[in-house]
Write a protein that holds these residues in place. Sequence first.
Motif, PDB file in Angstrom:
ATOM      1  N   TYR A  93       6.313  -6.959 -61.257  1.00  0.00           N
ATOM      2  CA  TYR A  93       5.099  -7.510 -61.830  1.00  0.00           C
ATOM      3  C   TYR A  93       3.948  -7.650 -60.830  1.00  0.00           C
ATOM      4  O   TYR A  93       2.788  -7.712 -61.246  1.00  0.00           O
ATOM      5  CB  TYR A  93       5.411  -8.880 -62.444  1.00  0.00           C
ATOM      6  CG  TYR A  93       6.469  -8.790 -63.520  1.00  0.00           C
ATOM      7  CD1 TYR A  93       6.157  -8.287 -64.781  1.00  0.00           C
ATOM      8  CD2 TYR A  93       7.787  -9.160 -63.268  1.00  0.00           C
ATOM      9  CE1 TYR A  93       7.120  -8.175 -65.766  1.00  0.00           C
ATOM     10  CE2 TYR A  93       8.766  -9.044 -64.248  1.00  0.00           C
ATOM     11  CZ  TYR A  93       8.423  -8.556 -65.498  1.00  0.00           C
ATOM     12  OH  TYR A  93       9.387  -8.420 -66.463  1.00  0.00           O
ATOM     13  N   TYR A 144       1.860  -4.706 -61.335  1.00  0.00           N
ATOM     14  CA  TYR A 144       2.018  -4.211 -62.708  1.00  0.00           C
ATOM     15  C   TYR A 144       0.742  -3.552 -63.242  1.00  0.00           C
ATOM     16  O   TYR A 144       0.804  -2.500 -63.882  1.00  0.00           O
ATOM     17  CB  TYR A 144       2.431  -5.363 -63.629  1.00  0.00           C
ATOM     18  CG  TYR A 144       2.838  -4.926 -65.009  1.00  0.00           C
ATOM     19  CD1 TYR A 144       4.130  -4.442 -65.244  1.00  0.00           C
ATOM     20  CD2 TYR A 144       1.947  -4.989 -66.075  1.00  0.00           C
ATOM     21  CE1 TYR A 144       4.514  -4.043 -66.520  1.00  0.00           C
ATOM     22  CE2 TYR A 144       2.324  -4.585 -67.349  1.00  0.00           C
ATOM     23  CZ  TYR A 144       3.607  -4.110 -67.568  1.00  0.00           C
ATOM     24  OH  TYR A 144       3.981  -3.703 -68.818  1.00  0.00           O
ATOM     25  N   ASP A 145      -0.414  -4.150 -62.987  1.00  0.00           N
ATOM     26  CA  ASP A 145      -1.644  -3.603 -63.551  1.00  0.00           C
ATOM     27  C   ASP A 145      -2.046  -2.275 -62.901  1.00  0.00           C
ATOM     28  O   ASP A 145      -2.907  -1.567 -63.414  1.00  0.00           O
ATOM     29  CB  ASP A 145      -2.793  -4.610 -63.431  1.00  0.00           C
ATOM     30  CG  ASP A 145      -3.157  -4.934 -61.984  1.00  0.00           C
ATOM     31  OD1 ASP A 145      -2.292  -4.763 -61.108  1.00  0.00           O
ATOM     32  OD2 ASP A 145      -4.305  -5.359 -61.739  1.00  0.00           O
ATOM     33  N   TYR A 202       0.450   0.050 -62.038  1.00  0.00           N
ATOM     34  CA  TYR A 202       1.483   1.029 -62.352  1.00  0.00           C
ATOM     35  C   TYR A 202       1.025   1.951 -63.476  1.00  0.00           C
ATOM     36  O   TYR A 202       0.217   1.574 -64.331  1.00  0.00           O
ATOM     37  CB  TYR A 202       2.776   0.334 -62.780  1.00  0.00           C
ATOM     38  CG  TYR A 202       3.532  -0.356 -61.659  1.00  0.00           C
ATOM     39  CD1 TYR A 202       3.512   0.139 -60.354  1.00  0.00           C
ATOM     40  CD2 TYR A 202       4.295  -1.491 -61.908  1.00  0.00           C
ATOM     41  CE1 TYR A 202       4.225  -0.489 -59.344  1.00  0.00           C
ATOM     42  CE2 TYR A 202       5.016  -2.134 -60.903  1.00  0.00           C
ATOM     43  CZ  TYR A 202       4.967  -1.628 -59.624  1.00  0.00           C
ATOM     44  OH  TYR A 202       5.676  -2.250 -58.613  1.00  0.00           O
ATOM     45  N   THR A 211       1.724   4.244 -66.969  1.00  0.00           N
ATOM     46  CA  THR A 211       2.400   3.845 -68.220  1.00  0.00           C
ATOM     47  C   THR A 211       3.832   4.372 -68.284  1.00  0.00           C
ATOM     48  O   THR A 211       4.651   3.846 -69.043  1.00  0.00           O
ATOM     49  CB  THR A 211       1.626   4.374 -69.439  1.00  0.00           C
ATOM     50  OG1 THR A 211       1.502   5.812 -69.332  1.00  0.00           O
ATOM     51  CG2 THR A 211       0.248   3.752 -69.525  1.00  0.00           C
ATOM     52  N   LYS A 267       6.229   0.355 -65.783  1.00  0.00           N
ATOM     53  CA  LYS A 267       5.773  -0.237 -67.053  1.00  0.00           C
ATOM     54  C   LYS A 267       6.636   0.224 -68.217  1.00  0.00           C
ATOM     55  O   LYS A 267       7.007  -0.565 -69.088  1.00  0.00           O
ATOM     56  CB  LYS A 267       4.313   0.136 -67.314  1.00  0.00           C
ATOM     57  CG  LYS A 267       3.299  -0.782 -66.680  1.00  0.00           C
ATOM     58  CD  LYS A 267       1.888  -0.407 -67.105  1.00  0.00           C
ATOM     59  CE  LYS A 267       0.866  -1.330 -66.451  1.00  0.00           C
ATOM     60  NZ  LYS A 267      -0.514  -0.930 -66.760  1.00  0.00           N
ATOM     61  N   LYS A 315       8.860  -2.120 -70.673  1.00  0.00           N
ATOM     62  CA  LYS A 315       8.536  -2.154 -72.105  1.00  0.00           C
ATOM     63  C   LYS A 315       9.658  -1.591 -72.982  1.00  0.00           C
ATOM     64  O   LYS A 315       9.957  -2.126 -74.040  1.00  0.00           O
ATOM     65  CB  LYS A 315       7.240  -1.382 -72.364  1.00  0.00           C
ATOM     66  CG  LYS A 315       5.996  -2.097 -71.861  1.00  0.00           C
ATOM     67  CD  LYS A 315       4.739  -1.292 -72.155  1.00  0.00           C
ATOM     68  CE  LYS A 315       3.488  -2.031 -71.693  1.00  0.00           C
ATOM     69  NZ  LYS A 315       2.257  -1.249 -71.950  1.00  0.00           N
ATOM     70  N   ASP A 317       6.331   4.460 -58.262  1.00  0.00           N
ATOM     71  CA  ASP A 317       6.060   4.370 -59.693  1.00  0.00           C
ATOM     72  C   ASP A 317       5.720   5.740 -60.273  1.00  0.00           C
ATOM     73  O   ASP A 317       6.219   6.129 -61.332  1.00  0.00           O
ATOM     74  CB  ASP A 317       4.906   3.392 -59.928  1.00  0.00           C
ATOM     75  CG  ASP A 317       4.489   3.320 -61.380  1.00  0.00           C
ATOM     76  OD1 ASP A 317       5.309   2.889 -62.210  1.00  0.00           O
ATOM     77  OD2 ASP A 317       3.349   3.708 -61.683  1.00  0.00           O
TER      78      ASP A 317
END
Length: 555
Positions: A57, A60-61, A63, A65, A69, A73, A335
Amino acid sequence: MRKIYLLFTVFAMITQAQVSTAQKKGIKTAPKTTNGINRPKIIVGLVVDQMRWDYLYRYYDRYTTGGFKRLVKEGFSAENTLIPYTPTITACGHSSIYTGTTPAINGIVGNDWYDAQLKRNMYCAEDTSVTTVGSSTMAGVMSPKNMLTTTITDELRLATNFKSKVIGVALKDRGSILPAGHSANAAYWYDGQTGDWITSTYYMKSLPTWLQDYNKQKKADLYFAKNWNTLYPIDTYTQSTADDKNYERKTRGEQTPTFPHPLKLYIGKNYEVIKSTPYGNTITLDLAKTAIEAEKMGQNNTTDFLAVSCSSTDYVGHQYGPNSVEAEDTFLRLDKDLEEFFTYLDQKFGKGNYLFFLSADHGAAHVPGFMNENRLPGGTFEEAKVFKSLNETIEKTFKVKKAIAASENGQFYLDHASIKTANANLDAIKSLIIETLKTKDEVADAVDMTKLATTTLPEEIKKSLTYGYYAQRSGDIYYILKPNYFTGAKTGTTHGSWNPYDAHIPCVFMGWNVKPGKTNKTYHMTDIAATLAAMLHIQMPSGCIGTPITELTHQ
């Protein structure tokens, strides 16, 4: 009888039509074993070395999709997964994930431990009965023989009468060998002296042709040529401290521990350096894909298992620390590598037909220099000085030379034979060591491991010490440092304690029979193998003490 035959024919036609439709969509149908139990085509286990749980986290912003993430998800995350033992070290972590048990049972009590009979340190994967395959160095004198229990990979092999193929891949030998287990078809690791991927005669007499061809490409040189600059503009790395810090360690040949890192210096030489860059993870996942293709993994009627460990995150962390720009950049690049890897698995096997899980062998403490400049507690413990001073005091007081034979993993090993020969009082020597350690500012407590039950330590720490203790391989005296203190240098960081920054790890499953979600219920590293065993309907490893994470599976 004719009606039964007609019904069977119709059922077969419908089934074949469903399979054909799935194949037209590019989806590979999951295999069935002869006893009718559904299992995935392939299981891919990924251990990210030194991945603190919060890294899921923290960035996270930033990473993509399709990497971390997507994992969070689409997968199921056991958010409060802890390592139940100490020391929290690489070999212990990899073996405990795959054996479903702790060092107290699987015997892997550290990367190294002191062997009283040999009077020297023993490396966790050391095996002098085998030789290197793939180079002329000693880097391949390794096998899993020191691990005392089976792994989940061994149990899969047993459950399929050894038809399942199991392969381990990691830069570190221990990150490949221990997860792959005793009965693996192969385990491959990186020889930093040659820049080649190697193995040992425990597995084979010569490298397969595909790996020989792969080694000829000298992938490390290709990435050295790129140098290492930040993936994005350096001023966007707002989750990290400033780039130039005196508590970060520079690589030999570099003037400062800052970007850009001039990797071209190492082309054709010093192949070890690739480990301390994010490119080490890239070549590891590239080899993993190559192994799937060359060995036709997941392409037959039995479930195969690829055990992968990304080790570069650990090397980068040790050198620069968790709050460095280098650590952030390494995870942003990992990532993107994961996104590419997941895309490959989707195309190769079809979504839902492979089972993937991610975890870590341990976390890491913040660098003491970083902590101190932000008015937070932390520091280093000069164990070597204390070790020397104690031996001198014991010699004067009890007439025993070098009574403390070795120190490893926060433990002092006593030379029982010398103490007995000198007719010295063992308990008095232990008491002297413990009382001296307790006077040190960095030490919270110290205990005689044979008297752990009677100490006043908190129960959780007692459990942690107990689960990490194997009598024939562990030390006599264990010292516990204050939070954010560790034994080591003033630059970079390390790990090994019971504290959450070392013991709180990610545990995320995705794919076959996994329903998306999260739980904050406490689970442990040892539950991963138990979960896999339950999902696959196979026996748990021989020393397993874990509990299945039942919330993640489809009922």
